[in-house]
Each structure stands twice: as C-alpha cells, then as structure tokens.
Design an enzyme around this catalytic site. Sequence first.
Site, PDB file in Angstrom:
ATOM      1  CD  GLU A 106      -0.907  21.522  61.273  1.00 31.86           C
ATOM      2  OE1 GLU A 106      -1.820  22.016  61.984  1.00 31.86           O
ATOM      3  OE2 GLU A 106      -1.131  20.788  60.296  1.00 31.86           O
ATOM      4  CB  SER A 117       3.727   5.473  75.782  1.00 36.97           C
ATOM      5  OG  SER A 117       3.465   5.417  74.383  1.00 36.97           O
ATOM      6  CB  CYS A 157      -8.347  12.863  71.582  1.00 38.19           C
ATOM      7  SG  CYS A 157      -7.969  12.275  69.906  1.00 38.19           S
ATOM      8  CB  CYS A 216      -8.191   7.945  69.431  1.00 40.01           C
ATOM      9  SG  CYS A 216      -7.098   8.536  70.752  1.00 40.01           S
ATOM     10  NE  ARG A 239      -1.490   5.168  68.200  1.00 39.31           N
ATOM     11  CZ  ARG A 239      -1.002   5.421  67.007  1.00 39.31           C
ATOM     12  NH1 ARG A 239      -0.557   4.416  66.250  1.00 39.31           N
ATOM     13  NH2 ARG A 239      -0.939   6.667  66.551  1.00 39.31           N
ATOM     14  CB  CYS A 286      -8.324  11.440  66.363  1.00 45.22           C
ATOM     15  SG  CYS A 286      -6.891  10.567  67.011  1.00 45.22           S
ATOM     16  CE  LYS A 307       1.405  12.158  72.204  1.00 43.61           C
ATOM     17  NZ  LYS A 307      -0.021  11.873  72.475  1.00 43.61           N
ATOM     18  CE1 TYR A 364       2.100   8.078  80.457  1.00 40.36           C
ATOM     19  CE2 TYR A 364       3.757   8.576  78.788  1.00 40.36           C
ATOM     20  CZ  TYR A 364       2.434   8.373  79.144  1.00 40.36           C
ATOM     21  OH  TYR A 364       1.450   8.474  78.187  1.00 40.36           O
ATOM     22  CE  LYS A 393      -1.330  12.760  68.829  1.00 45.16           C
ATOM     23  NZ  LYS A 393      -2.688  12.550  69.382  1.00 45.16           N
TER      24      LYS A 393
END
Length: 328
Positions: free
Chosen positions: A233, A274, A120, A122, A205, A130, A248, A313, A195
């Site tokens: 998609e 996150s 990506c 970003c 972020r 992005c 996601k 995570y 997404k």
Amino acid sequence: MEMKIRPRRLRGSETMRKMVRETRMDKSSLIYPLFVKEGQGIKEEISTMPGQYRYSLDTLPKALEELLDAGVDKVMLFGIPDQKDEVGSQAYARDGIVQKALETARKEFGQQLYLITDVCMCEYTSHGHCGVFCGQEVENDKTLELLAKTALSHVQAGADMVAPSDMMDGRVGAIRAILDKNDQKEIPIMSYAVKYASAFYGPFRDAAGSAPSFGDRKSYQMDYHNRREAIKEALLDVEEGADIIMVKPALSYLDIVRQVKEEIHLPVASYSVSGEYAMVKAGAKLGYIEEDKIICEMAAGAFRAGTDLYLTYFAKEIAAFMDEGRIG
C-alpha cells in the site's frame, strides 16, 4: 591478570545520558488533531475522550492560541457538518465547516500555524462510509473525483497540506493531479497509506459522528493480520505522488512503522488514535497507571520505531514534557 567487565549501561550523569540518546524528538514533529463543527459558542467535551473538545468557529481561535502557547504549531482539522447526504457534499462545499475553519485560522494566525486537513467522506455521508455507494458496495472510482474536489477546496481555503484517509485505491494520484492542474504543485500529500481496520477508532467515531450506519470498513481498510500488505500500500501511494506515509494506529503497529521506515524513503507519520488516548485516560482515572509516564513512553516508542511525525491528542502534554526535559 583479572579481566574487568565493562558495564552495559552508560556511565555519567543524567545530562550525559540525554546527550547520547538514540531516539530524539522535538515539538516540530507533533501534530494535534482537532474537531470543528457548525454553531456558536461551542466548546463541547467529547465524552469518550476526556479533555478533548469539539469547537465552533468562534471558539476555535482560543484553542489554537493555546496550542501555539504550548509550542505546537501543526494542526490536523476534522469537520463535523450540520447536514449529511449520500455523497458527502459538505466535504467539498465552498462553505463547508473545514473550509471555514481554515479561513478563520488563517485570518487569526496567518502563517504561525501549519494547517493540515483530513480528506475523507465518512464525516459527511449519511451512511458513514468513506465513499459513495453503488448498491451495497463503496464505488471506488466514483469516490476519487469527490476526494480530489475536497482536497482542492481545502487548499483553496488555506490548507498547507492534505491528508487523504479514505483508503480508496488511486486517491493520492487523483488528488495530486487536481492540485497540479490548479497550480498547487507545492502542496504536499500526507497519505494514510497504511490504515488498518481497527477497534481503536471507536472514540473518534463518537467524536466526529462518523460511525457506519451499516456494515464495516474492512473492504477498504487493511486486515490487522497483514504486514506485507502495508509495504504494498505504501509503495503504491509513493508511486502516485505521496510526500509522507502514515501508519494508523500507532501503538499496536510499531513493527509496521519500523518496516515502512526501512523500506520507504519518505518521512513516516504515525497516528496515536482516539482509542489509545481513551485507554490512557481511563487507566489513569482508575489509578492503574501513571498518565504522564505512559504518555512519554508511548511517544518514545513511536519515534524509536521510526516515526518522523507524531499525530497525537497528547501533543500539548508532550510539548510540556519536552520543556521539562522528561522526553525528547
């Protein structure tokens, strides 16, 4: 003659109940997201994600060794460059931070680790979007060339798989074409095909320094009200050559995971992002929830919905819970 009612629950011991579980998972399905940045001697805790860190190249091997010791051998790398510009040139630079991290990991661990990279712009653009801009709009087609260059540079540095997360139209096809042209036909693409424009990304972020400096990403990420769009998609990315389809975030989109699993005949990944991690940590710190049990329940829910690969995570914790027989 009196009729006997069969119990709805399964008879037998805990061992027997584990034997016949409908949902099964193992460590091979876990992928751990990890942040790398320029510098020396850095193991920097992310304030919005307690227990997660940004690593420099010299501290990265220790983090990877801990993952392997836990039984987790798949990593998704995210890069945090020192310098950013309008076109995110550090994303595809030969000496970019992800490229150097790949070389470091490969040198230290050989083929013990399966290395996946986020593709990506970003994290690398000065504006935090992005793609590249034309006026006030992201220019889809101009971005494709840079994404393809980024993916190729990652593979040449040692990536086993690339995972485009930008949501530009046609990026899977562009990446597949450049990899095939450069004799990398066996490199798989895990597409962030579904997404959503989600508030769950906030801590990421902060971790990656990738918040947009203006506007938002709703013009190229999905509206969370939409379900049929997810299949559209996903199908488009399948046609372009995706090998794995990702949904996601995970937690609020398990209905989408299930539908994608039923309609797309490819492996399905889901990303426990996150915000999900941060909420569990915050709730546990306040004593509102039992962290271990919540982690297990969230993971089981994702796999029950149809997840084949789980980006989380909590990968190390889940691996330990599997060893203990608490999940899996």
